[in-house]
Design a protein around this motif. Structure first.
Motif, PDB file in Angstrom:
ATOM      1  N   GLU A 173     -19.791 -60.287  93.929  1.00  0.00           N
ATOM      2  CA  GLU A 173     -19.101 -59.064  93.525  1.00  0.00           C
ATOM      3  C   GLU A 173     -19.114 -58.971  92.009  1.00  0.00           C
ATOM      4  N   SER A 174     -19.204 -57.768  91.495  1.00  0.00           N
ATOM      5  CA  SER A 174     -19.152 -57.543  90.058  1.00  0.00           C
ATOM      6  C   SER A 174     -17.911 -56.723  89.728  1.00  0.00           C
ATOM      7  N   LEU A 175     -17.116 -57.215  88.784  1.00  0.00           N
ATOM      8  CA  LEU A 175     -15.909 -56.531  88.364  1.00  0.00           C
ATOM      9  C   LEU A 175     -16.072 -56.022  86.947  1.00  0.00           C
ATOM     10  N   SER A 176     -15.575 -54.820  86.708  1.00  0.00           N
ATOM     11  CA  SER A 176     -15.554 -54.284  85.356  1.00  0.00           C
ATOM     12  C   SER A 176     -14.116 -54.321  84.853  1.00  0.00           C
ATOM     13  N   TYR A 177     -13.957 -54.679  83.588  1.00  0.00           N
ATOM     14  CA  TYR A 177     -12.630 -54.757  82.992  1.00  0.00           C
ATOM     15  C   TYR A 177     -12.433 -53.598  82.025  1.00  0.00           C
ATOM     16  N   TYR A 178     -11.323 -52.899  82.206  1.00  0.00           N
ATOM     17  CA  TYR A 178     -10.967 -51.771  81.336  1.00  0.00           C
ATOM     18  C   TYR A 178      -9.690 -52.108  80.577  1.00  0.00           C
ATOM     19  N   VAL A 179      -9.606 -51.622  79.340  1.00  0.00           N
ATOM     20  CA  VAL A 179      -8.451 -51.863  78.484  1.00  0.00           C
ATOM     21  C   VAL A 179      -7.714 -50.550  78.273  1.00  0.00           C
ATOM     22  N   TYR A 180      -6.397 -50.607  78.452  1.00  0.00           N
ATOM     23  CA  TYR A 180      -5.580 -49.414  78.229  1.00  0.00           C
ATOM     24  C   TYR A 180      -4.512 -49.731  77.198  1.00  0.00           C
ATOM     25  N   GLY A 235     -12.712 -43.801  92.888  1.00  0.00           N
ATOM     26  CA  GLY A 235     -11.398 -43.241  92.597  1.00  0.00           C
ATOM     27  C   GLY A 235     -10.661 -44.023  91.528  1.00  0.00           C
ATOM     28  N   THR A 236     -10.719 -45.347  91.619  1.00  0.00           N
ATOM     29  CA  THR A 236     -10.039 -46.185  90.630  1.00  0.00           C
ATOM     30  C   THR A 236     -10.667 -46.019  89.257  1.00  0.00           C
ATOM     31  N   VAL A 237     -11.984 -46.018  89.199  1.00  0.00           N
ATOM     32  CA  VAL A 237     -12.672 -45.846  87.924  1.00  0.00           C
ATOM     33  C   VAL A 237     -12.336 -44.490  87.319  1.00  0.00           C
ATOM     34  N   SER A 238     -12.306 -43.443  88.138  1.00  0.00           N
ATOM     35  CA  SER A 238     -11.974 -42.111  87.650  1.00  0.00           C
ATOM     36  C   SER A 238     -10.556 -42.058  87.103  1.00  0.00           C
ATOM     37  N   THR A 239      -9.630 -42.749  87.786  1.00  0.00           N
ATOM     38  CA  THR A 239      -8.239 -42.783  87.331  1.00  0.00           C
ATOM     39  C   THR A 239      -8.138 -43.452  85.968  1.00  0.00           C
ATOM     40  N   LEU A 240      -8.831 -44.560  85.794  1.00  0.00           N
ATOM     41  CA  LEU A 240      -8.779 -45.273  84.517  1.00  0.00           C
ATOM     42  C   LEU A 240      -9.391 -44.448  83.388  1.00  0.00           C
ATOM     43  N   LYS A 241     -10.486 -43.781  83.679  1.00  0.00           N
ATOM     44  CA  LYS A 241     -11.110 -42.942  82.660  1.00  0.00           C
ATOM     45  C   LYS A 241     -10.216 -41.760  82.309  1.00  0.00           C
ATOM     46  N   ALA A 242      -9.524 -41.222  83.308  1.00  0.00           N
ATOM     47  CA  ALA A 242      -8.596 -40.125  83.040  1.00  0.00           C
ATOM     48  C   ALA A 242      -7.423 -40.589  82.175  1.00  0.00           C
ATOM     49  N   ASP A 287      -7.840 -42.542  79.783  1.00  0.00           N
ATOM     50  CA  ASP A 287      -8.474 -42.912  78.507  1.00  0.00           C
ATOM     51  C   ASP A 287      -8.556 -44.418  78.326  1.00  0.00           C
ATOM     52  N   ALA A 288      -8.623 -45.159  79.440  1.00  0.00           N
ATOM     53  CA  ALA A 288      -8.874 -46.598  79.351  1.00  0.00           C
ATOM     54  C   ALA A 288     -10.324 -46.823  78.949  1.00  0.00           C
ATOM     55  N   SER A 289     -10.585 -47.858  78.169  1.00  0.00           N
ATOM     56  CA  SER A 289     -11.922 -48.130  77.637  1.00  0.00           C
ATOM     57  C   SER A 289     -12.573 -49.277  78.391  1.00  0.00           C
ATOM     58  N   PHE A 290     -13.861 -49.115  78.705  1.00  0.00           N
ATOM     59  CA  PHE A 290     -14.614 -50.213  79.322  1.00  0.00           C
ATOM     60  C   PHE A 290     -14.698 -51.378  78.349  1.00  0.00           C
ATOM     61  N   TRP A 291     -14.442 -52.603  78.838  1.00  0.00           N
ATOM     62  CA  TRP A 291     -14.461 -53.792  78.001  1.00  0.00           C
ATOM     63  C   TRP A 291     -15.704 -54.621  78.280  1.00  0.00           C
ATOM     64  N   TYR A 292     -15.785 -55.188  79.461  1.00  0.00           N
ATOM     65  CA  TYR A 292     -16.951 -55.981  79.831  1.00  0.00           C
ATOM     66  C   TYR A 292     -16.983 -56.141  81.345  1.00  0.00           C
ATOM     67  N   GLN A 293     -18.103 -56.676  81.830  1.00  0.00           N
ATOM     68  CA  GLN A 293     -18.274 -56.893  83.261  1.00  0.00           C
ATOM     69  C   GLN A 293     -18.297 -58.386  83.558  1.00  0.00           C
ATOM     70  N   GLU A 294     -17.796 -58.732  84.705  1.00  0.00           N
ATOM     71  CA  GLU A 294     -17.747 -60.130  85.128  1.00  0.00           C
ATOM     72  C   GLU A 294     -18.234 -60.217  86.566  1.00  0.00           C
ATOM     73  N   HIS A 295     -18.973 -61.300  86.858  1.00  0.00           N
ATOM     74  CA  HIS A 295     -19.503 -61.488  88.203  1.00  0.00           C
ATOM     75  C   HIS A 295     -18.738 -62.601  88.923  1.00  0.00           C
ATOM     76  N   ILE A 296     -18.441 -62.364  90.192  1.00  0.00           N
ATOM     77  CA  ILE A 296     -17.946 -63.418  91.076  1.00  0.00           C
ATOM     78  C   ILE A 296     -19.149 -63.935  91.849  1.00  0.00           C
ATOM     79  N   MET A 297     -19.391 -65.244  91.753  1.00  0.00           N
ATOM     80  CA  MET A 297     -20.547 -65.847  92.403  1.00  0.00           C
ATOM     81  C   MET A 297     -20.070 -66.867  93.430  1.00  0.00           C
ATOM     82  N   GLU A 298     -20.884 -67.073  94.470  1.00  0.00           N
ATOM     83  CA  GLU A 298     -20.515 -68.036  95.502  1.00  0.00           C
ATOM     84  C   GLU A 298     -21.702 -68.925  95.844  1.00  0.00           C
ATOM     85  N   LEU A 299     -21.373 -70.117  96.313  1.00  0.00           N
ATOM     86  CA  LEU A 299     -22.379 -71.089  96.720  1.00  0.00           C
ATOM     87  C   LEU A 299     -21.936 -71.752  98.010  1.00  0.00           C
TER      88      LEU A 299
END
Length: 255
Positions: A248-255, A107-114, A116-128
């Motif tokens: 977890e993997s997060l995608s960053y969108y720019v509006y 739902g969030t991704v669809s809202t951002l695309k609606a 016209d936000a643009s995909f920027w890059y992906q970032e990973h959260i890692m744990e140890l």
């Protein structure tokens, strides 16, 4: 309906935001949270005392705004978040808005695309889990691990902590550590450019883990977290060799 704009949440607003956050996290199966402790701008949409939607944003070092928000699952697709966003856009003016999202939240991704936000890059959260570490006994190009040392610029009781790596007395890298509710957060891990490609990344990370987390005051941290760009393959490989796993993997969108 009433929109509240504030730079500081009062206790009631903070409690309302936390309740809404948990409802959305449980519904969408995500771990994203509102940065309540940051210097944020908040927009809250209330209806008869019930918080339906919240938007918060803080300005980044690049003078963009990183934004996040939640809308109650029972009150979505009614334009509530859009109303908050339009209010905020009057303040943001020409600045870019950055939205970190979990790709699994369709739902969030669809809202951002609606929007016209643009995909920027992906970032990973890692744990140890703090029972693991790597062992490096020999560095490339003849450098001995024994000549590598770690200097902690502040006491382990204080956070954030700055750590400096020294090789034969010369600074070769640094990193920072901050505390979280459920662990510790490693960031700014970097090897100076003149000393790269010698195996120092693995050695410094190993030394950091062995030195800091052996300290009694650090044992309250059960896990170590970090974030790394999905484009930084060498760093991801280094952290995975140290035992880090992608949480977890997060995608960053720019509006």
């Amino acid at each position: 309906m009433n929109i509240i704009h504030t730079d500081t949440l009062n206790q009631i607003q903070k409690n309302d935001a936390m309740v809404l956050q948990e409802i959305c996290k449980n519904h969408d199966h995500i771990s994203l949270t509102l940065p309540i402790e940051e210097d944020c701008i908040y927009y809250l949409l209330y209806d008869e005392g019930n918080l339906l939607s919240v938007l918060c944003a803080f300005i980044t070092e690049n003078m963009d705004y990183e934004c996040s928000g939640f809308t109650h699952p029972l009150h979505r697709r009614k334009g509530h978040f859009k109303r908050l966003l339009n209010e905020f856009l009057e303040k943001a003016e020409e600045s870019d808005l950055i939205f970190p999202v979990d790709e699994s939240c369709v739902g969030t991704v669809s809202t951002l695309k609606a929007m016209d936000a643009s995909f920027w890059y992906q970032e990973h959260i890692m744990e140890l889990p703090l029972t693991q570490s790597i062992k490096i006994n020999q560095l490339k190009n003849g450098f001995s691990f024994e000549t590598l040392s770690l200097s902690i610029a502040s006491s382990p009781e204080e956070t954030p902590i700055q750590c400096v790596f020294l090789l034969d007395g010369n600074q070769v890298g640094s990193c920072y550590l901050d505390s979280l509710e459920n662990g510790a957060y490693l960031y700014g891990f970097e090897i100076d450019e003149a000393y790269r490609n010698r195996g120092l990344g693995s050695a410094c990370l190993s030394l950091f883990l062995d030195t800091y987390f052996a300290h009694p005051n650090a044992r309250r941290f059960k896990k170590l977290f970090l974030q790394v760009s999905g484009l930084n393959k060498p760093a991801i490989s280094l952290y995975q060799k140290a035992g880090f796993q992608i949480l977890e993997s997060l995608s960053y969108y720019v509006y």
